[in-house]
Motif scaffolding. Sequence first.
Motif, short mmCIF file in Angstrom:
data_model
loop_
_atom_site.label_atom_id
_atom_site.label_comp_id
_atom_site.label_asym_id
_atom_site.label_seq_id
_atom_site.Cartn_x
_atom_site.Cartn_y
_atom_site.Cartn_z
N PRO A 107 -5.47 6.11 10.24
CA PRO A 107 -6.20 4.32 10.69
C PRO A 107 -5.92 3.44 9.71
O PRO A 107 -5.49 2.96 8.15
CB PRO A 107 -7.32 4.70 10.36
N GLY A 108 -5.15 2.44 9.84
CA GLY A 108 -5.03 1.28 9.45
C GLY A 108 -3.29 0.94 9.27
O GLY A 108 -2.57 -0.32 8.99
N ARG A 109 -3.23 2.07 9.59
CA ARG A 109 -1.40 2.36 9.28
C ARG A 109 -0.56 2.51 11.03
O ARG A 109 -0.83 3.19 11.51
CB ARG A 109 -1.05 3.20 8.13
N GLY A 139 0.73 -1.26 -0.23
CA GLY A 139 0.28 -0.16 0.32
C GLY A 139 0.82 1.44 0.24
O GLY A 139 0.38 2.47 0.67
N CYS A 187 -7.10 12.28 2.08
CA CYS A 187 -7.33 12.84 3.47
C CYS A 187 -6.33 13.70 4.21
O CYS A 187 -6.31 14.87 4.81
CB CYS A 187 -7.59 11.07 3.95
N ASP A 217 -1.52 4.73 1.99
CA ASP A 217 -2.72 4.05 0.76
C ASP A 217 -3.35 4.15 3.04
O ASP A 217 -2.70 3.62 3.92
CB ASP A 217 -3.00 2.59 0.93
N THR A 218 -4.60 4.79 3.21
CA THR A 218 -4.99 4.08 4.54
C THR A 218 -6.11 3.54 4.81
O THR A 218 -7.64 3.69 3.93
CB THR A 218 -4.42 5.42 5.79
N ASP A 219 -6.89 3.91 5.57
CA ASP A 219 -8.61 2.89 5.78
C ASP A 219 -9.38 4.53 5.50
O ASP A 219 -10.56 3.98 5.43
CB ASP A 219 -8.82 2.17 7.11
N ARG A 220 -8.63 5.36 5.10
CA ARG A 220 -9.44 6.89 4.73
C ARG A 220 -9.18 7.10 4.04
O ARG A 220 -9.94 8.49 3.26
CB ARG A 220 -9.53 7.79 6.27
#
Length: 354
Positions: A166-168, A10, A68, A32-35
């Motif tokens: 989020p997610g990282r 990602g 974002c 890449d993140t969840d947002r």
Amino acid sequence: MTETFDHGGGVRSIRVPIPDNPLGYTLVYVVDTDRGPVLVDSGWDDPASWEVLNAGLAACGTSVAEVCGVVVTHHHPDHHGLSGQVREASGAWVAMHAADAAIVRRTRETRPERWYAYMAAKLTVAGAPEEHVAPLRAARGRRTFPGLSPALPDREIVPGELLDLPGRRLRAIWTPGHTPGHVCLHLEEEHPDRLPGSGRLFSGDHVLPEITPHIGLYEDPDDATVTDPPPVSASLDRGDPLGDYLDSLERVGRLTPAEVLPAHQYAFTDAPARVRQLLTHHEDRLTDLLALLSEPLTPWQLAERMEWNRPWPDIPYPSRNIAVSEAEAHLRRLVKLGRAEPVAGGEPVAYVAV
């Protein structure tokens, strides 16, 4: 032609061009993140660079509207230049270390003529000849100066803390030297190819595979003392950029990341080996400067005699200003170490080895 690269896990990069600069481009990373995607740096504020950034994001399967956030490793325009446009196009937040955010605020509040006056005074005290300083004096009436309207950040990067991605797991590492607020970003996740080491490191300009980053004085036109005048205590109280950089290098070396993702050139492994090379380079350079300082030299005279990537007469006008700043940073380090001192009574101030 837009060049992008998928680093796996990602993380992708876009080569965003820097106009009329030998570096060629800044590697803007898309994480890449969840947002949604977050950029590490943004590239130079130029229409062609903006076009390449947009095309690169499209090639990565996203768009500037979906970004974002922008995490800025440091305030220089090839890293922070497009942050404001990204924010305008997407509503993204912009994050920066407090020390560089303070520089951005002062830069926006400083009139262009103040910058020209500051640089003219600084170079005069450093021993620059009048023919070099004269263009700056003549430019005081101009209303423009490069990079005077950088975007104000929305968020502060706090050293040692995880960023809100989020997610990282992306942790900020404060690495002053190239700028007071330079940060590296440690992605505390297993390498996608399972290379040995501790995650990956977005290194900005702090550690590059083949280039030694510029380490000069932390420029500030609102500083009443423009260079290192006697007494020695005046210089000792005003920071040590090279010392900051060397300390930061050792800190990065101890992280032992599996891979380094720098802002220029290309990704590489074995960060500790590269750190050792850079430490040795600066120690050798300080030794060479001590030999030059067997006779008193002003910062300008020292810069003229230092080894650069081309002979001094071939160095362009703006680059000479950068070279003098680097000479001053090395002088300040030598004074801090008690290996050089200013010669009393001289103007401009000359330095000599102790």
